[in-house]
Design a protein around this motif. Structure first.
Motif, PDB file in Angstrom:
ATOM      1  N   ILE A 264       0.829  -1.208   0.000  1.00  0.00           N
ATOM      2  CA  ILE A 264       0.000   0.000   0.000  1.00  0.00           C
ATOM      3  C   ILE A 264       0.865   1.260   0.000  1.00  0.00           C
ATOM      4  O   ILE A 264       0.651   2.160  -0.805  1.00  0.00           O
ATOM      5  CB  ILE A 264      -0.971  -0.006   1.198  1.00  0.00           C
ATOM      6  CG1 ILE A 264      -2.001  -1.127   1.005  1.00  0.00           C
ATOM      7  CG2 ILE A 264      -1.661   1.330   1.358  1.00  0.00           C
ATOM      8  CD1 ILE A 264      -3.011  -1.252   2.110  1.00  0.00           C
ATOM      9  N   VAL A 265       1.849   1.332   0.919  1.00  0.00           N
ATOM     10  CA  VAL A 265       2.747   2.487   0.900  1.00  0.00           C
ATOM     11  C   VAL A 265       3.783   2.296  -0.203  1.00  0.00           C
ATOM     12  O   VAL A 265       4.225   1.176  -0.475  1.00  0.00           O
ATOM     13  CB  VAL A 265       3.452   2.694   2.264  1.00  0.00           C
ATOM     14  CG1 VAL A 265       2.453   3.052   3.333  1.00  0.00           C
ATOM     15  CG2 VAL A 265       4.262   1.481   2.676  1.00  0.00           C
ATOM     16  N   VAL A 266       4.136   3.393  -0.852  1.00  0.00           N
ATOM     17  CA  VAL A 266       5.032   3.351  -2.008  1.00  0.00           C
ATOM     18  C   VAL A 266       6.214   4.284  -1.768  1.00  0.00           C
ATOM     19  O   VAL A 266       6.018   5.450  -1.415  1.00  0.00           O
ATOM     20  CB  VAL A 266       4.297   3.789  -3.289  1.00  0.00           C
ATOM     21  CG1 VAL A 266       5.209   3.684  -4.502  1.00  0.00           C
ATOM     22  CG2 VAL A 266       3.035   2.965  -3.481  1.00  0.00           C
ATOM     23  N   PRO A 267       7.471   3.811  -1.946  1.00  0.00           N
ATOM     24  CA  PRO A 267       8.636   4.686  -1.785  1.00  0.00           C
ATOM     25  C   PRO A 267       8.603   5.823  -2.808  1.00  0.00           C
ATOM     26  O   PRO A 267       8.277   5.609  -3.973  1.00  0.00           O
ATOM     27  CB  PRO A 267       9.831   3.755  -2.029  1.00  0.00           C
ATOM     28  CG  PRO A 267       9.311   2.370  -1.830  1.00  0.00           C
ATOM     29  CD  PRO A 267       7.876   2.419  -2.255  1.00  0.00           C
ATOM     30  N   ASN A 268       8.937   7.031  -2.366  1.00  0.00           N
ATOM     31  CA  ASN A 268       9.007   8.166  -3.286  1.00  0.00           C
ATOM     32  C   ASN A 268      10.196   8.048  -4.229  1.00  0.00           C
ATOM     33  O   ASN A 268      10.139   8.485  -5.377  1.00  0.00           O
ATOM     34  CB  ASN A 268       9.104   9.482  -2.511  1.00  0.00           C
ATOM     35  CG  ASN A 268       7.801   9.823  -1.815  1.00  0.00           C
ATOM     36  OD1 ASN A 268       6.723   9.540  -2.332  1.00  0.00           O
ATOM     37  ND2 ASN A 268       7.898  10.397  -0.632  1.00  0.00           N
ATOM     38  N   HIS A 269      11.272   7.443  -3.720  1.00  0.00           N
ATOM     39  CA  HIS A 269      12.493   7.305  -4.507  1.00  0.00           C
ATOM     40  C   HIS A 269      12.968   5.857  -4.416  1.00  0.00           C
ATOM     41  O   HIS A 269      13.800   5.513  -3.580  1.00  0.00           O
ATOM     42  CB  HIS A 269      13.581   8.244  -3.995  1.00  0.00           C
ATOM     43  CG  HIS A 269      13.149   9.692  -3.988  1.00  0.00           C
ATOM     44  ND1 HIS A 269      13.022  10.416  -5.141  1.00  0.00           N
ATOM     45  CD2 HIS A 269      12.793  10.495  -2.964  1.00  0.00           C
ATOM     46  CE1 HIS A 269      12.624  11.647  -4.832  1.00  0.00           C
ATOM     47  NE2 HIS A 269      12.471  11.716  -3.514  1.00  0.00           N
ATOM     48  N   PRO A 270      12.430   4.975  -5.274  1.00  0.00           N
ATOM     49  CA  PRO A 270      12.815   3.554  -5.236  1.00  0.00           C
ATOM     50  C   PRO A 270      14.311   3.382  -5.470  1.00  0.00           C
ATOM     51  O   PRO A 270      14.948   4.212  -6.127  1.00  0.00           O
ATOM     52  CB  PRO A 270      12.011   2.936  -6.384  1.00  0.00           C
ATOM     53  CG  PRO A 270      10.938   3.918  -6.685  1.00  0.00           C
ATOM     54  CD  PRO A 270      11.488   5.260  -6.345  1.00  0.00           C
TER      55      PRO A 270
END
Length: 624
Positions: A264-270
């Motif tokens: 659900i949460v997504v890294p802003n800078h993978p």
């Protein structure tokens, strides 16, 4: 005694027990239109000869002074409806075993009545592998903490149907949380602190799942958290949240909350090389094969280059969430299933293949979200393949008219192909689906006509879109009627008021299809498998039982009408269309499904169809 039908009784009980409720909530509860809800309420008031149910801008409500007009049974129904979940919630949230006598006093039950109530609650809780037992005059909830949380979340889903859009609407489920705004803000703060973001449509689900995770029970010595998330952003976010809530921060709670955050949460800078895609827990290639096979099965052709990467990522996230018991409900003001019958069927077929391949159970709410993904792709492809031919009549093609042409092309570029005509005599009606003009004209009836202002206002745009939609619907209905004339058969038309349950109807129609040589004995089991995945009733009006394998010997559709209603899962229907299509007619699924939905959503036609008792009348009314 006043008599009420099942739908009317449900409305009354709901309003008595839960208070003021919006019409859209009642419509979703009953799986009918807002108009039907208003009609049922009008009938209730007429029956009682009093204005029992009134309404304001916030919804419908009961006029308490008229409650005495209701039969006594309503008081019992309402109390049971309201108290079942309230008692169970109270027991689950108790920090220690709940005293039996205190609960009896609190909810105004005798000891024997409460004991019977516990039996009722256990029939519901047992499906979550949770049991309530009376030990030493206390009610003890036995089961894993994970299953207790699943049960608690189910109570919330049952009570609210997830139609609330404000987090404050859930405050009553979490009495231990004194400031729900602060707790929600803390979750968002933790997500942002670790350089991640949360898609807006997940917000309410995530808040509720985390609140439930921190509200139910305490860790047992032999119980471990779900999933291995050590060192991940999810675990760091979970630890931050727990440390700031005052709960003892231990590995058990961290793993529970972290599992809720997964997918659900997504890294802003993978990290480099990930391209922002989910962790490869599942075979991406296998998912792609399942998607392509589903679209091929329904003879759907789209541009997969843009669709596949986005949709595969969604499925990867879905599988990871379901692995940790973290499904989501997405509130919409309408039913995806009823508004897009064909698209929903494609989604169900794909989910069945996905379930078989990865051994996961996909809930109806997630099927609806998959329907939206598929629907966007399919509708875009449909417009591209079936453009509307528009003639724009401009008497002198002035700068204003050039502006209108450019704006119309920009607004509807995927739907229409515009030809400018500056002389009415040159208008080619044979190649015109829609005439758009700023000049008053008398249409000849061979095409749609839309007069607009030179300003191309928002109202003009709405009128153009309505005209385009009318053209598309007429095309679809023309295809549907051609299919109906070919596949409907007077020998397979039945008016049977004695057949009133799904299984009896299916066996009856399957037998007659066999007698006509349309199917063999392997067909019905395939139909039942489709029903098990998700029942095929729509709009509380009709059912479309069909097989997922196009293995019919001939393309035939058996029809059964019962104006008294047929129990079909959670709904009652009056019309059943038992669909048997062979491999050559797979592409007929869409015109059939969408055509029936369009015809049977016409209330005037529906009322007349209910009284039809022979095939010839049915076909005549169906088309006209």
């Amino acid at each position: 005694m006043k008599e009420f039908n099942e739908r009317q009784r449900t409305i009354i009980v709901h309003l008595v027990s839960r208070g003021k409720t919006k019409g859209e909530v009642l419509a979703r509860l009953l799986q009918v239109s807002d108009k039907t809800v208003r009609n049922e309420i009008r009938k209730i008031n007429m029956n009682l000869k009093a204005n029992l149910i009134d309404a304001d801008q916030e919804g419908f409500y009961i006029q308490n002074q008229d409650l005495g007009l209701l039969p006594d049974s309503f008081a019992t129904d309402s109390s049971s409806f309201n108290n079942n979940y309230t008692i169970l919630q109270h027991i689950l949230l108790a920090s220690e075993p709940a005293n039996f006598d205190l609960i009896a006093d609190r909810f105004n039950y005798s000891s024997s009545a409460l004991q019977n109530k516990v039996k009722d609650l256990n029939s519901f809780a047992s499906s979550y592998h949770v049991v309530i037992k009376r030990k030493n005059n206390a009610l003890v909830v036995e089961g894993s903490e994970y299953n207790k949380r699943r049960l608690f979340l189910s109570i919330i889903y049952q009570e609210t149907d997830f139609l609330f859009h404000d987090i404050h609407d859930y405050q009553r489920f979490f009495p231990q949380i004194k400031d729900i705004d602060r707790e929600a803000a803390l979750i968002m703060e933790a997500i942002n602190y670790f350089d991640c973001h949360l898609p807006s449509y997940y917000e309410t689900n995530l808040f509720i799942n985390i609140f439930a995770s921190l509200s139910i029970g305490t860790p047992l010595e032999d119980e471990k958290g779900e999933g291995g998330t050590e060192g991940t952003p999810e675990e760091k976010i979970a630890q931050y949240i727990i440390e700031h809530t005052g709960i003892e921060c231990n590995d058990f709670y961290i793993k529970i909350v972290a599992s809720t955050l997964q997918g659900i949460v997504v890294p802003n800078h993978p990290k480099a090389g990930t391209h922002g895609q989910p962790k490869m827990d599942y075979d991406r290639k296998k998912i792609e094969e399942l998607i392509l096979s589903a679209f091929q099965y329904y003879s759907i052709s789209i541009d997969f280059s843009r669709f596949l990467p986005i949709f595969i990522n969604h499925i990867l996230v879905l599988l990871r969430r379901l692995k940790t018991g973290n499904s989501c409900f997405f509130s919409t003001p309408f039913s995806i299933k009823d508004s897009s019958v064909f698209i929903y069927d494609v989604a169900v077929y794909f989910c069945m293949k996905l379930s078989d391949a990865f051994q996961v159970l996909i809930p109806e709410s997630e099927i609806s979200l998959i329907s939206i993904h598929i629907g966007f792709a399919v509708e875009a492809a449909s417009y591209k393949d079936q453009k509307i031919f528009v003639s724009l009549y401009a008497s002198n093609y002035s700068p204003v008219e050039k502006y209108i042409v450019n704006k119309i092309n920009m607004e509807y570029e995927n739907q229409i192909q515009v030809t400018t005509v500056n002389n009415a005599a040159t208008l080619n009606a044979a190649k015109t689906d829609l005439l758009i003009t700023t000049q008053p004209m008398i249409p000849n009836g061979s095409y749609e006509y839309c007069q607009i202002t030179p300003l191309l206002t928002e109202k003009d745009k709405v009128n153009i879109q309505m005209a385009i939609s009318n053209i598309v619907e007429k095309r679809n209905l023309k295809e549907f009627f051609a299919l109906a004339r070919r596949c409907f058969d007077r020998k397979l038309f039945f008016y049977e008021i004695d057949l009133d349950t799904r299984d009896i109807v299916l066996k009856f129609l399957d037998l007659h299809l066999q007698l006509q040589g349309a199917v063999d004995t392997d067909f019905l089991p395939s139909v039942l498998k489709r029903e098990e995945m998700d029942d095929t009733c729509f709009m509380n009006t009709f059912a479309l039982p069909h097989a997922f394998d196009s293995n019919a010997l001939q393309s035939k559709i058996a029809i059964l009408i019962n104006p008294n209603g047929i129990q079909w899962g959670r709904q009652k229907v009056n019309f059943v269309f038992f669909v048997a299509l062979n491999k050559e007619d797979k592409s007929a699924f869409r015109p059939l499904f969408d055509g029936l939905a369009s015809v049977l959503s016409n209330q005037k036609k529906l009322l007349k169809l209910n009284s039809i008792t022979n095939f010839e009348e049915f076909m005549k009314l169906l088309e006209y």
